[in-house]
Design an enzyme around this catalytic site. Structure first.
Site, PDB file in Angstrom:
ATOM      1  N   GLU A 274      -3.755  -2.768  34.829  1.00 47.99           N
ATOM      2  CA  GLU A 274      -2.627  -2.485  33.928  1.00 47.99           C
ATOM      3  C   GLU A 274      -2.377  -3.628  32.952  1.00 47.99           C
ATOM      4  O   GLU A 274      -1.886  -3.422  31.860  1.00 47.99           O
ATOM      5  CB  GLU A 274      -1.336  -2.237  34.733  1.00 47.99           C
ATOM      6  CG  GLU A 274      -1.195  -0.803  35.184  1.00 47.99           C
ATOM      7  CD  GLU A 274       0.228  -0.439  35.608  1.00 47.99           C
ATOM      8  OE1 GLU A 274       1.071  -1.339  35.763  1.00 47.99           O
ATOM      9  OE2 GLU A 274       0.483   0.755  35.792  1.00 47.99           O
ATOM     10  N   HIS A 295     -22.434  -3.223  54.158  1.00 45.17           N
ATOM     11  CA  HIS A 295     -23.309  -2.177  54.686  1.00 45.17           C
ATOM     12  C   HIS A 295     -23.175  -0.876  53.906  1.00 45.17           C
ATOM     13  O   HIS A 295     -23.639   0.162  54.357  1.00 45.17           O
ATOM     14  CB  HIS A 295     -23.012  -1.965  56.168  1.00 45.17           C
ATOM     15  CG  HIS A 295     -23.221  -3.217  56.957  1.00 45.17           C
ATOM     16  ND1 HIS A 295     -24.431  -3.573  57.492  1.00 45.17           N
ATOM     17  CD2 HIS A 295     -22.372  -4.254  57.222  1.00 45.17           C
ATOM     18  CE1 HIS A 295     -24.323  -4.755  58.094  1.00 45.17           C
ATOM     19  NE2 HIS A 295     -23.079  -5.193  57.935  1.00 45.17           N
ATOM     20  N   LYS A 406       3.433   9.360  32.502  1.00 49.66           N
ATOM     21  CA  LYS A 406       4.702   9.523  33.231  1.00 49.66           C
ATOM     22  C   LYS A 406       5.642  10.448  32.465  1.00 49.66           C
ATOM     23  O   LYS A 406       6.273  11.333  33.030  1.00 49.66           O
ATOM     24  CB  LYS A 406       5.387   8.146  33.378  1.00 49.66           C
ATOM     25  CG  LYS A 406       5.090   7.415  34.679  1.00 49.66           C
ATOM     26  CD  LYS A 406       5.709   6.031  34.679  1.00 49.66           C
ATOM     27  CE  LYS A 406       6.784   5.834  35.709  1.00 49.66           C
ATOM     28  NZ  LYS A 406       7.124   4.434  35.985  1.00 49.66           N
TER      29      LYS A 406
END
Ligand SMILES: O=P(O)(O)OC[C@H]1O[C@H](O)[C@H](O)[C@@H](O)[C@@H]1O
EC number: 5.3.1.9
Length: 433
Positions: A274, A295, A406
């Site tokens: 951000e 792994h 938003k």
């Protein structure tokens, strides 16, 4: 906090690459440092975050959670999202459960929310609801659902809830109406930089962790800021990340060698993405965990596209868990060591493996996972990020791209007139046609 950039320096110093020489880079760090110091002194928006160790009052936080002493708190539930959840999760994750387990509701996934509320002993669960804006849909919706669950069980949620929010907004109204203990978010501090404030430290206080120690660690980080990347661990991390990004390290893998720092890697991801993902620049944060991800992902890091910076983060000390001796053939080399020895060996082998393949990597260490070291680590990463933002010339403290989404989501839910919602509706219409 100790930062070793030795394995990355050769990449930056390679002649003929369109990147500042180290000397020139250090001059730019000195200039950026002056700018940052001015910002801290004047408590300018964003820079004020780097004054939090001095400005946050541990007593205020501890007093706000005192009423919870009347309840036998077994669990702390943080209801928040992004910067209003990850700081607390990181601190509590790194320091361990203390006197109460911690849980975070930072998504609106109905299955997870329902399961969590079924499992939690609500009568013994404290809730910290956090929203800087006081308007974030996910947080407020989750809080309404949590409240309802308490009421359904006949448990008084008002006695178990602490709110942290800004001066206005529906969350503040709710706290006032119900007379809940309500803390203020600090002025001028974006959520992702607010771990060392009321936003990030309430659950730690409820758990009995050393809030003053966390702030003292942050203050040690503050005092270590200086005008040269060679003298300041946080700026070494910020400057090398900037230089590597310039040189094509478009991804930044954060790989703690500690399960208790898994949330730290998530917190880092928000901080870096951000703050620095702007103007076509930025490093994509990648979360990994040592030794487990050796792994699964290491093959790519070593032998795939060399577009990454890998930063290892590790405590130097571990609790001693001995590996029992055994005479099973082929296993005797493990006996007499500890799990910590094995983890350290895995780390050193991985670091050497990446260095041998020419992949730049950085080592960030703290002495141990205690309040001071964790406070210093968080502060150091924030300062590194602010420095990188200065060097990149981006607006570190804003997040307009997130806010677009938003507003659009609120508009689509009927939460007001938002042009962004119209754009989404238009796109949906075109897709249907
Ligand atoms: O604290 P709030 O206002 O609820 O915001 C929570 C989060 O919302 C957005 O996603 C912002 O981009 C984040 O930076 C912020 O931390």
């Amino acid at each position: 906090m100790y930062v070793d950039i030795g394995n990355a320096l050769s990449s930056v110093a390679t002649p003929g690459v369109s990147c500042d020489s180290l000397e020139r880079l250090d001059e730019r760090v000195a200039d950026a440092h002056e700018r940052i110091e001015r910002g801290i002194t004047d408590r300018e928006f964003g820079y004020a975050a780097l004054a939090l160790p001095e400005d946050t009052d541990a007593d205020v936080i501890e007093t706000a959670v005192e009423p919870l002493d009347d309840i036998d708190v077994d669990a702390v539930l943080t209801v928040g999202i992004g910067g209003s959840a990850l700081g607390a999760a990181t601190v509590s994750g790194a320091l361990g459960p203390g006197s109460a387990g911690t849980f975070v509701l930072d998504n609106v996934d109905p299955r997870r929310t329902a399961r969590l509320l079924d499992d939690l002993p609500l009568a013994d669960t404290a809730v910290h609801v956090v929203s800087r804006s006081g308007t974030t849909a996910e947080t407020l919706a989750n809080f309404l659902v949590v409240r309802d669950a308490y009421e359904a069980e006949g448990v008084d949620w008002t006695e178990r809830t602490v709110v942290t929010t800004g001066p206005d907004g529906p969350l503040r109204t709710l706290a006032d109406e119900e007379d809940l203990p309500a803390l203020d978010v600090p002025d001028g501090v974006p959520g992702r930089f607010s771990a060392l404030s009321t936003v990030g430290l309430v659950p730690a206080a409820i758990q009995g962790h050393d809030v003053s120690g966390l702030l003292a660690g942050g203050q040690a980080g503050r005092e270590s800021l200086s005008g040269s990347l060679f003298d300041c661990p946080a700026y070494a991390l910020g400057a090398i990340s900037y230089a590597l990004e310039e040189r094509g390290a478009s991804q930044h893998v954060c790989m703690p060698y500690s399960e208790d720092l898994e949330f730290f890697a998530e917190w880092f991801a928000q901080l870096w993405a951000e703050s620095l993902g702007k103007d076509g620049l930025g490093q994509t944060p990648v979360r990994a965990l040592g030794a487990t991800d050796q792994h699964s992902q290491l093959q790519l890091y070593r032998a795939g596209r060399h577009d990454k910076q890998v930063t290892f983060v590790r405590p130097r000390e571990h609790p001693a868990v001995p590996i029992p001796e055994t005479d099973v053939e082929g296993l005797s080399y493990l006996g007499g060591s500890t799990l910590g020895d094995l983890l350290d060996a895995e780390f050193e082998a991985t670091e050497a493996s990446l260095a041998a393949a020419g992949l730049p990597n950085v080592r960030v260490e703290i002495d141990r996972l205690d309040a001071e070291s964790v406070g210093e680590l968080l502060y150091g990463y924030e300062a590194a990020c602010v420095l990188a933002g200065e060097l990149m010339g981006v607006e570190t403290f804003t997040q307009p791209a997130v806010e677009w989404g938003k507003r659009a989501a609120r508009g689509l839910l009927g939460g007001g007139e938002f042009e962004e919602a119209d754009a989404v509706a238009e796109k949906q219409r075109l897709l249907v046609e």
